[in-house]
Scaffold this motif. Sequence first.
Motif, PDB file in Angstrom:
ATOM      1  N   THR A 123      42.234   9.712  65.901  1.00  0.00           N
ATOM      2  CA  THR A 123      42.273  10.582  66.775  1.00  0.00           C
ATOM      3  C   THR A 123      41.082  11.899  67.023  1.00  0.00           C
ATOM      4  N   LEU A 124      41.250  12.357  68.069  1.00  0.00           N
ATOM      5  CA  LEU A 124      39.836  13.320  68.483  1.00  0.00           C
ATOM      6  C   LEU A 124      40.361  14.754  68.496  1.00  0.00           C
ATOM      7  N   GLY A 125      39.193  15.622  68.254  1.00  0.00           N
ATOM      8  CA  GLY A 125      39.363  16.696  68.529  1.00  0.00           C
ATOM      9  C   GLY A 125      40.267  17.599  67.285  1.00  0.00           C
ATOM     10  N   ASN A 126      40.359  16.969  66.094  1.00  0.00           N
ATOM     11  CA  ASN A 126      40.951  17.583  64.983  1.00  0.00           C
ATOM     12  C   ASN A 126      40.401  18.704  64.594  1.00  0.00           C
ATOM     13  N   THR A 127      41.161  19.630  63.709  1.00  0.00           N
ATOM     14  CA  THR A 127      40.718  20.801  63.165  1.00  0.00           C
ATOM     15  C   THR A 127      39.653  20.377  62.120  1.00  0.00           C
ATOM     16  N   PRO A 128      38.479  20.750  61.941  1.00  0.00           N
ATOM     17  CA  PRO A 128      37.571  20.188  60.800  1.00  0.00           C
ATOM     18  C   PRO A 128      38.077  20.493  59.434  1.00  0.00           C
ATOM     19  N   GLY A 129      37.776  19.637  58.598  1.00  0.00           N
ATOM     20  CA  GLY A 129      38.249  19.762  57.148  1.00  0.00           C
ATOM     21  C   GLY A 129      37.321  19.214  55.927  1.00  0.00           C
ATOM     22  N   TYR A 130      37.225  19.808  54.926  1.00  0.00           N
ATOM     23  CA  TYR A 130      36.571  19.541  53.802  1.00  0.00           C
ATOM     24  C   TYR A 130      37.354  19.136  52.275  1.00  0.00           C
ATOM     25  N   GLN A 131      36.942  17.908  51.805  1.00  0.00           N
ATOM     26  CA  GLN A 131      37.630  17.649  50.684  1.00  0.00           C
ATOM     27  C   GLN A 131      36.787  17.101  49.718  1.00  0.00           C
ATOM     28  N   GLN A 132      36.742  17.294  48.345  1.00  0.00           N
ATOM     29  CA  GLN A 132      35.824  16.864  47.403  1.00  0.00           C
ATOM     30  C   GLN A 132      36.432  16.764  46.102  1.00  0.00           C
ATOM     31  N   LYS A 133      36.174  15.325  45.461  1.00  0.00           N
ATOM     32  CA  LYS A 133      36.889  15.077  44.269  1.00  0.00           C
ATOM     33  C   LYS A 133      36.008  13.921  43.518  1.00  0.00           C
ATOM     34  N   ASN A 134      36.272  13.931  42.245  1.00  0.00           N
ATOM     35  CA  ASN A 134      35.607  12.979  41.347  1.00  0.00           C
ATOM     36  C   ASN A 134      36.855  12.171  41.031  1.00  0.00           C
ATOM     37  N   PHE A 135      36.805  11.012  41.150  1.00  0.00           N
ATOM     38  CA  PHE A 135      37.843   9.956  40.632  1.00  0.00           C
ATOM     39  C   PHE A 135      38.047   9.210  39.359  1.00  0.00           C
ATOM     40  N   GLY A 136      36.528   9.505  38.615  1.00  0.00           N
ATOM     41  CA  GLY A 136      36.640   8.994  37.364  1.00  0.00           C
ATOM     42  C   GLY A 136      36.016   7.507  37.302  1.00  0.00           C
ATOM     43  N   GLN A 137      35.942   6.783  36.648  1.00  0.00           N
ATOM     44  CA  GLN A 137      35.209   5.312  36.419  1.00  0.00           C
ATOM     45  C   GLN A 137      36.237   4.666  35.577  1.00  0.00           C
ATOM     46  N   ALA A 138      37.526   4.481  36.224  1.00  0.00           N
ATOM     47  CA  ALA A 138      38.432   3.413  35.536  1.00  0.00           C
ATOM     48  C   ALA A 138      38.199   2.017  35.928  1.00  0.00           C
ATOM     49  N   ILE A 139      38.361   1.097  35.160  1.00  0.00           N
ATOM     50  CA  ILE A 139      38.028  -0.230  35.463  1.00  0.00           C
ATOM     51  C   ILE A 139      39.433  -0.794  36.273  1.00  0.00           C
ATOM     52  N   GLY A 140      38.984  -1.514  37.399  1.00  0.00           N
ATOM     53  CA  GLY A 140      39.880  -1.892  38.341  1.00  0.00           C
ATOM     54  C   GLY A 140      39.694  -1.204  39.674  1.00  0.00           C
ATOM     55  N   LEU A 141      40.692  -1.171  40.569  1.00  0.00           N
ATOM     56  CA  LEU A 141      40.667  -0.538  41.956  1.00  0.00           C
ATOM     57  C   LEU A 141      41.288   0.953  41.628  1.00  0.00           C
ATOM     58  N   THR A 142      40.498   1.743  42.152  1.00  0.00           N
ATOM     59  CA  THR A 142      40.962   3.034  42.191  1.00  0.00           C
ATOM     60  C   THR A 142      40.862   3.558  43.784  1.00  0.00           C
ATOM     61  N   THR A 143      42.017   4.016  44.206  1.00  0.00           N
ATOM     62  CA  THR A 143      42.161   4.353  45.616  1.00  0.00           C
ATOM     63  C   THR A 143      41.308   5.529  46.038  1.00  0.00           C
ATOM     64  N   ILE A 144      40.339   6.027  46.721  1.00  0.00           N
ATOM     65  CA  ILE A 144      39.572   6.886  47.127  1.00  0.00           C
ATOM     66  C   ILE A 144      40.325   7.837  48.230  1.00  0.00           C
ATOM     67  N   ALA A 145      40.550   7.307  49.408  1.00  0.00           N
ATOM     68  CA  ALA A 145      40.762   7.972  50.634  1.00  0.00           C
ATOM     69  C   ALA A 145      41.669   6.926  51.332  1.00  0.00           C
ATOM     70  N   THR A 146      43.080   7.450  51.815  1.00  0.00           N
ATOM     71  CA  THR A 146      44.089   6.796  52.354  1.00  0.00           C
ATOM     72  C   THR A 146      44.355   7.682  53.647  1.00  0.00           C
ATOM     73  N   PRO A 147      45.201   7.186  54.603  1.00  0.00           N
ATOM     74  CA  PRO A 147      45.712   7.793  55.821  1.00  0.00           C
ATOM     75  C   PRO A 147      46.610   8.952  55.620  1.00  0.00           C
ATOM     76  N   THR A 148      47.280   9.167  54.629  1.00  0.00           N
ATOM     77  CA  THR A 148      48.240  10.019  54.218  1.00  0.00           C
ATOM     78  C   THR A 148      47.758  11.026  53.372  1.00  0.00           C
ATOM     79  N   GLY A 149      46.722  10.673  52.712  1.00  0.00           N
ATOM     80  CA  GLY A 149      46.177  11.641  51.554  1.00  0.00           C
ATOM     81  C   GLY A 149      47.477  11.565  50.121  1.00  0.00           C
ATOM     82  N   GLU A 150      47.949  10.584  50.160  1.00  0.00           N
ATOM     83  CA  GLU A 150      49.128  10.260  49.008  1.00  0.00           C
ATOM     84  C   GLU A 150      48.208  10.277  47.558  1.00  0.00           C
ATOM     85  N   ASN A 151      49.158  10.513  46.505  1.00  0.00           N
ATOM     86  CA  ASN A 151      48.585  10.457  45.094  1.00  0.00           C
ATOM     87  C   ASN A 151      47.265  11.099  44.940  1.00  0.00           C
TER      88      ASN A 151
END
Length: 231
Positions: A123-151
């Motif tokens: 989608t275009l023309g959205n309100t600008p936004g800023y997010q920042q996070k450290n997700f650690g170094q866990a073994i396996g798959l760690t989800t970083i970004a999603t369309p819903t921001g869940e979890n």
Amino acid sequence: MITLRPASERGTANFGWLDSKHSFSFGSYYDPEHMGFSALRVINDDSVDPGAGFATHGHRDMEIISYVLEGSIAHKDSEGNVEVLPAGEFQLMSAGSGITHSEYNASKTEPLKFLQIWIQPNTLGNTPGYQQKNFGQAIGLTTIATPTGENDTLHIKQNATLSQLILAPHSEQTYTIAAGRKVYVHQVAGELKVESQRLAAGDGVKITERQTITFKNELDDQSTALLFDLP
């Protein structure tokens, strides 16, 4: 289908203070065979000299992810965000209707290495936004970004998911790909075997028309990669 994007064939740009490797066409580097992959438009592997950086400049209608590999980034933008991103940190800046920002190596003595990633929003023309996070170094798959921001993931304005894949030595993991989806893997550190393809740092693979994909780390060192699940 699995298509290798070798690190050695990436575009390059060197401005003295900045040494950049481009997985896809960017700036003065143009390759019609590598204009992006689905909504993934840019992966720049940047090394920045101490105290140097990108002066204030503008973006719009782009989801911009920075992932710090070594050192730290000093960030300032027109939305009033003044932040420092240390190694291991992910930043998502949604440019939306328009944002200006600057990025500098926060250290006067140590180099900065980071990945700059651009994903086109749905989608275009959205309100600008800023997010920042450290997700650690866990073994396996760690989800970083999603369309819903869940979890407590970063909320990206695209039907895409970004995950961090870390494999311990002599281990493997299988990933299920939904029908019609595409996957891009960028190797960050160590080595990774993606089915029959071997990836070293900076290599990437485009994956299409697959239901599953198996990742193997056959070496004695840990392997780190980024996995983009794309429309």
